[in-house]
Design an enzyme around this catalytic site. Structure first.
Site, mmCIF file in Angstrom:
data_model
loop_
_atom_site.group_PDB
_atom_site.id
_atom_site.type_symbol
_atom_site.label_atom_id
_atom_site.label_comp_id
_atom_site.label_asym_id
_atom_site.label_seq_id
_atom_site.Cartn_x
_atom_site.Cartn_y
_atom_site.Cartn_z
ATOM 1 C CD1 TRP A 267 -3.120 0.718 0.399
ATOM 2 C CD2 TRP A 267 -2.421 1.808 2.230
ATOM 3 N NE1 TRP A 267 -4.092 1.623 0.754
ATOM 4 C CE2 TRP A 267 -3.689 2.294 1.863
ATOM 5 C CE3 TRP A 267 -1.794 2.338 3.349
ATOM 6 C CZ2 TRP A 267 -4.331 3.292 2.586
ATOM 7 C CZ3 TRP A 267 -2.421 3.335 4.068
ATOM 8 C CH2 TRP A 267 -3.686 3.801 3.683
ATOM 9 C CG ASN B 225 3.757 -5.036 6.244
ATOM 10 O OD1 ASN B 225 3.988 -5.040 5.049
ATOM 11 N ND2 ASN B 225 2.871 -5.837 6.815
#
Ligand code: F6R
Length: 605
Positions: free
Chosen positions: A73, A99
């Site tokens: 993302w 992440n």
């Protein structure tokens, strides 16, 4: 939000990684990639787009018994093939998925570039592969290289690393971004979310911040950042792979809305005592004397969790007569809060991983606060950090917008309020009234669900409006806020929530035929005042959709929900608003389960 999956064992890693990545799709992402290692090579594939696009470019002969995968993302750098993870070091020996956010990435990048390293992507994450790649030549183990590299990193991370020189090994590490290990039969998994590994194993271990783990087919070892080995007890996840299926519904959101009779029943199961009309909440870890000692309750959570906390604060004030209020955890943590010994702090989180809420809990703990958690995900970071709490048992929530966790949280608050009330002045008769009311909820929710078609028609009628106002008084106000939140996040229709009492202090100027109002009007002591507000809106030619326990002439349309005890009414009043938002979003052709710009669990600041 980004997702990580890793596998080492005797099977081929690629199909397992792809399946795991598919399970993480619900969290939202814009690109995906994987790296697989075998005795001869390290190979990667990564694409902008969906996991299905990645699967399409992974060749059939992509063999290797260990590997790492990622859904990205975008934070640093646009969504693109190059910015997708995994990232490699200069020699293409090390691959890393990450992440989180590396805060000193610019400085590290400059240092590495000065040493002749050429970066391929715009991401902050790529510094990790180069740091590890330049360290691994000097260390005996991959684990030591990762540990040393992480010493120069400032920021949050969950990472998984493979080394082409060590095909049967994966190193993972966590700081502020979740990593869970899955223990299989002669195989090991790791992921940022149990959803990715639950098809293969339910035996899991959560890494703590600062911990690192080495995974091999025959097991794992965990270490602190200064290389001390840690002992971890695996536990069994009670969620099943089937919980992640859409159950034949068109969208997870509708499935989760429809599950609420069961999920509310599960939150209540075994917790109501018919003899003394009290709540059994062993997980609070508090005896009655301690439960009596608090003079104030402070509730924290983010987004919808915060709105459910507002319902909770009212329940606690009404039933236990303890001053209580709710605040966004994201604000609370930054304002150096005054932490008092006689205040009970309650943190709410469906995922148990929301970074702002976790950071607020940690700040409270640092200052000696007593913190309970209302959490859905067993063993999650927030659950582990709290002194005790209540698990929701609502099962995994897959759709980005929260629905069943919201109602279960409100029910958990009713139980806590009953508990705190009954050790104070709440009479047995009132205790019984609340127990009976709670028991009625599942059937009453079923009744509301039978109105889906009526609510769908209304959603289609109002979906074209450029914006909507949501109003409610006292108990109705958090319901209005949650209704507006649901509408805006999944349908992208602008929605504002206001206390009905505040309308005439400003927002009344907005009322016109173009801005319909959803009014929450329960049959309580404020009914007359609410009906007067409807009259005021009507006088300005505002259209009104009323949600309450009766119809009213002033409203253009009404949704009538079953009446429960006044204190519990907000739980039921929320449900038509979820259905309304769902059908408005469908009517507008939105991606209901994965609304733009949003992630299911916000594990970054
Ligand atoms: C809204 C929504 C979010 C979450 C918030 C907290 O529908 O889902 O506002 O409520 O991000 O998430 P948790 O409860 O996982 O801490």
């Amino acid at each position: 939000m980004c997702g990580i999956v890793a596998y080492v064992g005797s099977q081929d890693a690629a199909p397992i990684l792809l399946e795991g990545l598919q399970r993480l799709e619900y969290r939202g992402y814009d690109s995906a990639g994987l790296a697989v290692v075998n005795a001869k090579s390290l190979r990667t594939r990564k694409v902008k787009g969906r996991v299905a696009d990645l699967a399409a470019v992974v060749p059939a002969r992509f063999k290797g018994g260990s590997g790492i995968g990622h859904t990205r993302w975008a934070t640093h750098g646009v969504p693109s093939d190059v910015n997708a993870h995994p990232h490699l070091d200069q020699e293409q020996r090390i691959a890393v998925v990450h992440n989180g956010i590396i805060e000193n990435a610019d400085e590290l990048r400059r240092r590495l570039e000065a040493d002749g390293i050429v970066f391929e992507s715009e991401t902050d994450s790529e510094v990790l592969s180069h740091l590890i790649g330049s360290t691994v030549k000097e260390t005996d183990t991959l684990e030591e290289a990762v540990r040393r590299a992480l010493k120069s990193v400032v920021g949050t991370y969950g990472i998984a690393v493979v080394d082409s020189h060590r095909p049967g090994e994966i190193v993972v590490a966590r700081n502020g971004s979740p990593i869970v290990l899955g223990i299989g039969e002669k195989e090991m998994f790791a992921a940022s979310d149990v959803a990715a590994l639950i098809r293969y194993t339910r035996q899991v271990v959560h890494l703590e911040d600062g911990e690192l783990a080495v995974l091999k087919a025959d097991g794992f070892n965990t270490f602190t950042s200064d290389a001390r080995e840690t002992a971890k007890e695996p536990f069994t996840v009670d969620w099943e792979a089937g919980h992640y299926d859409n159950g034949g519904y068109e969208h997870y959101l509708l499935k989760e809305i429809s599950e609420q009779p069961d999920t509310v029943a599960r939150t209540l199961r075994g917790r109501l005592d018919d003899r003394f009309h009290i709540a059994h909440l062993g997980g609070l870890n508090m005896d009655p004397r301690e439960s009596r000692s608090f003079r104030r309750v402070k509730i924290i959570g983010c987004g919808s969790a915060y709105y459910s906390g507002q319902i909770g604060a009212q329940l606690i004030e009404e039933l236990a007569r303890i001053p209580a209020d709710a605040e966004p955890a994201s604000e609370f943590r930054y304002r150096s809060p005054v932490v008092e010994a006689d205040t009970l702090y309650i943190a709410i989180s469906q995922s148990g991983e929301t970074y702002d809420t976790l950071a607020a809990v940690q700040e409270l703990k640092r200052k000696g606060g007593r913190v309970l958690g209302i959490v859905n995900t067993v063993g999650s970071a927030i659950a582990r950090e709290c002194d005790g709490g209540v698990y929701l048992h609502a099962g995994p929530e897959v759709s980005v917008a929260s629905t069943k966790a919201f109602t279960s949280t409100a029910v958990a608050f009713a139980l806590i309020a009953l508990h705190l009330g009954r050790v104070r002045d709440l009479s047995p008769a009132d205790g019984r009234r609340i127990c009976d009311g709670l028991r009625k909820l599942p059937e009453q929710i079923k009744e509301i669900l039978t109105q889906e078609e009526h609510i769908r028609t209304l959603a289609m009628k109002y979906a074209d409006a450029p914006g909507m106002m949501f109003v409610g008084r006292v108990r109705g106000y958090p319901v209005a806020r949650e209704g507006a939140q649901k509408l805006k996040e999944i349908s992208y229709v602008h929605a504002e929530a206001y206390p009905a009492s505040e309308l005439k202090h400003g927002p009344l100027a907005l009322i016109s035929p173009e801005l319909p109002t959803v009014a929450i009007v329960p049959d309580d002591e404020l009914l007359d005042k609410n009906l007067t507000t409807l009259g005021e809106i009507r006088a300005r030619e505002g259209r009104i959709l009323m949600v309450g326990h009766r119809t009213a002439d002033a409203a253009d349309d009404c949704i009538v929900v079953p009446k429960n005890e006044t204190e519990l009414d907000p739980i039921l009043l929320t449900i038509p608003l979820q259905i309304f938002a769902y059908h408005a979003a469908v009517a507008l052709g939105r991606d209901v389960d994965r609304p733009r710009n949003l992630a299911k669990s916000v594990t970054v600041e």
